[in-house]
Design a protein around this motif. Structure first.
Motif, PDB file in Angstrom:
ATOM      1  N   LEU A 323     131.668 -44.966 -84.702  1.00 41.56           N
ATOM      2  CA  LEU A 323     131.426 -46.261 -84.087  1.00 41.56           C
ATOM      3  C   LEU A 323     130.834 -47.238 -85.092  1.00 41.56           C
ATOM      4  O   LEU A 323     131.202 -48.427 -85.124  1.00 41.56           O
ATOM      5  CB  LEU A 323     130.489 -46.103 -82.888  1.00 41.56           C
ATOM      6  CG  LEU A 323     130.139 -47.380 -82.105  1.00 41.56           C
ATOM      7  CD1 LEU A 323     131.407 -48.003 -81.522  1.00 41.56           C
ATOM      8  CD2 LEU A 323     129.145 -47.047 -80.992  1.00 41.56           C
ATOM      9  N   LYS A 324     129.933 -46.744 -85.942  1.00 45.15           N
ATOM     10  CA  LYS A 324     129.329 -47.600 -86.957  1.00 45.15           C
ATOM     11  C   LYS A 324     130.375 -48.100 -87.933  1.00 45.15           C
ATOM     12  O   LYS A 324     130.386 -49.299 -88.295  1.00 45.15           O
ATOM     13  CB  LYS A 324     128.235 -46.829 -87.699  1.00 45.15           C
ATOM     14  CG  LYS A 324     127.505 -47.649 -88.743  1.00 45.15           C
ATOM     15  CD  LYS A 324     126.415 -46.822 -89.420  1.00 45.15           C
ATOM     16  CE  LYS A 324     125.688 -47.635 -90.472  1.00 45.15           C
ATOM     17  NZ  LYS A 324     124.632 -46.830 -91.155  1.00 45.15           N
ATOM     18  N   ARG A 325     131.267 -47.204 -88.374  1.00 51.48           N
ATOM     19  CA  ARG A 325     132.328 -47.618 -89.296  1.00 51.48           C
ATOM     20  C   ARG A 325     133.247 -48.650 -88.648  1.00 51.48           C
ATOM     21  O   ARG A 325     133.699 -49.595 -89.300  1.00 51.48           O
ATOM     22  CB  ARG A 325     133.128 -46.399 -89.761  1.00 51.48           C
ATOM     23  CG  ARG A 325     132.380 -45.489 -90.726  1.00 51.48           C
ATOM     24  CD  ARG A 325     133.328 -44.526 -91.412  1.00 51.48           C
ATOM     25  NE  ARG A 325     133.989 -43.643 -90.454  1.00 51.48           N
ATOM     26  CZ  ARG A 325     133.521 -42.439 -90.113  1.00 51.48           C
ATOM     27  NH1 ARG A 325     132.394 -42.000 -90.665  1.00 51.48           N
ATOM     28  NH2 ARG A 325     134.168 -41.689 -89.250  1.00 51.48           N
ATOM     29  N   LYS A 326     133.540 -48.452 -87.356  1.00 46.92           N
ATOM     30  CA  LYS A 326     134.411 -49.389 -86.644  1.00 46.92           C
ATOM     31  C   LYS A 326     133.774 -50.774 -86.573  1.00 46.92           C
ATOM     32  O   LYS A 326     134.451 -51.809 -86.788  1.00 46.92           O
ATOM     33  CB  LYS A 326     134.696 -48.861 -85.235  1.00 46.92           C
ATOM     34  CG  LYS A 326     135.696 -49.705 -84.458  1.00 46.92           C
ATOM     35  CD  LYS A 326     135.992 -49.065 -83.106  1.00 46.92           C
ATOM     36  CE  LYS A 326     137.001 -49.912 -82.319  1.00 46.92           C
ATOM     37  NZ  LYS A 326     137.314 -49.286 -80.990  1.00 46.92           N
ATOM     38  N   LYS A 327     132.473 -50.818 -86.258  1.00 46.40           N
ATOM     39  CA  LYS A 327     131.768 -52.090 -86.191  1.00 46.40           C
ATOM     40  C   LYS A 327     131.738 -52.778 -87.552  1.00 46.40           C
ATOM     41  O   LYS A 327     131.906 -53.995 -87.662  1.00 46.40           O
ATOM     42  CB  LYS A 327     130.346 -51.880 -85.674  1.00 46.40           C
ATOM     43  CG  LYS A 327     130.261 -51.524 -84.204  1.00 46.40           C
ATOM     44  CD  LYS A 327     128.812 -51.349 -83.769  1.00 46.40           C
ATOM     45  CE  LYS A 327     128.730 -51.051 -82.271  1.00 46.40           C
ATOM     46  NZ  LYS A 327     127.325 -50.849 -81.842  1.00 46.40           N
TER      47      LYS A 327
END
Length: 338
Positions: A323-327
């Motif tokens: 999720l962090k990478r996506k954000k």
């Protein structure tokens, strides 16, 4: 766990062969034989106390002056000649000088040296019977995993020494005095190991190691009828901590006087360690590793978590990273010049 891979003339030989290389004149060969015999006895006792599922391994000696020990992949423990000499030659005060007249009076043998070597081989034995190599194969050789292994090995060896001292002195010493004497012994052996205080690599600094060793000595049950107190909240456990800390302070003061320096000590390092929550960091690392240790070894360990819960934790961490990478990716796209 150490790594002795180096280009030198050192050999790895059985204890009996190593003893044969020591001149028979004087007491050195007899002292070394007593040291290694005691270590082998301790491994047998530790295997029974921990109900391990493997055979007690043989112990070999690496003929190098380097101070260290390791588990050989072929299934035996290796200690260096340097470690043997360290245990025999390191200087420490008599126990009664530090602990008063409640310390055991031992005549005719270097008990601190023998208990120190026992702790060293017990540490390596823990790596084996807790199947750390198998856990590493599943979790990888990340620094956090390796440090958790060292934490586990330190504390199991410490528990083994405490049970041995109960066996030796339980009829003549109080429970608290046995814990204080265990603290004294482990302080002088570990504190005086060369290059043991920098905390480089996977091995913790002395201040970190001795913090957890002291806590372990306080929370160990005197016997099976005692209610476990792993969080050290019971007044009995708090009193033990005070007694062990008093002994540790006296040991450090004596160590500084003997080595000609003052000001600063591992207690200063303790304050720094606690201020950045280092004591909780290593326990968090261990809590992630311990379920795998328990599952593979069949031994009950501290802070057990079910494998299903452990897998859930891993999956949640992976989702959070994803999720962090996506954000971050969306933010880059949004901020891209048009």
């Amino acid at each position: 766990m150490e790594d002795f891979v180096a280009i030198d003339d050192a050999r790895t030989i059985p204890i009996e062969e190593y003893l044969g290389t020591i001149p028979s004149e004087g007491y050195r060969r007899a002292e070394t034989s007593g040291l290694t015999d005691f270590a082998l006895f301790f491994l047998d006792l530790m295997a029974r106390n921990f109900r391990v599922s493997i055979e007690v391994p043989p112990v070999f000696v690496r003929t190098t002056s380097r101070v260290g020990a390791e588990v050989n992949p072929l299934g035996f423990i290796v200690v260096t000649a340097g470690m043997i000499n360290h245990c025999l030659d390191a200087k420490w005060p008599q126990a009664y000088e530090i602990l008063g007249n409640k310390a055991p009076a031992v005549v005719g043998e270097n008990l601190v040296a023998r208990l120190g070597m026992a702790w060293v081989v017990g540490h390596e034995f823990t790596h084996m019977f807790h199947f750390h190599h198998e856990v590493e194969r599943r979790l990888g050789n990340k620094k956090s995993v390796q440090r958790a292994f060292e934490h586990d090995a330190d504390l199991c060896a410490t528990a083994g020494i405490f049970r041995l001292l109960q066996h030796m002195f339980g009829q003549v010493m109080s429970d608290t005095d046995i814990r204080r004497y265990a603290s004294f012994v482990l302080f002088w052996i570990i504190r005086s190991i060369p290059d043991n205080n920098n905390g480089a690599g996977i091995h913790p600094s002395f201040s970190e190691r001795f913090f957890h060793i002291s806590l372990k000595l306080a929370i160990l049950q005197e016997n099976s009828s005692e209610i476990p107190d792993p969080n050290a909240r019971h007044p009995r456990t708090i009193a033990r901590i005070d007694a062990i800390l008093e002994a540790a302070v006296a040991c450090e003061h004596a160590y500084q006087q003997r080595n000609g320096f003052s000001g600063g000590s591992y207690f200063t390092e303790w304050r720094k360690y606690l201020s950045v929550n280092g004591h909780t960091s290593i326990t968090r690392d261990w809590s992630k590793v311990s379920p795998w240790v328990q599952w593979l070894s069949g031994n009950q360990v501290d802070m057990p978590t079910s494998i299903l819960d452990q897998r859930k934790i891993v999956l949640e961490e992976r989702r959070a990273k994803k999720l962090k990478r996506k954000k971050q990716s969306l933010a880059r796209v949004k901020n891209r010049p048009r």
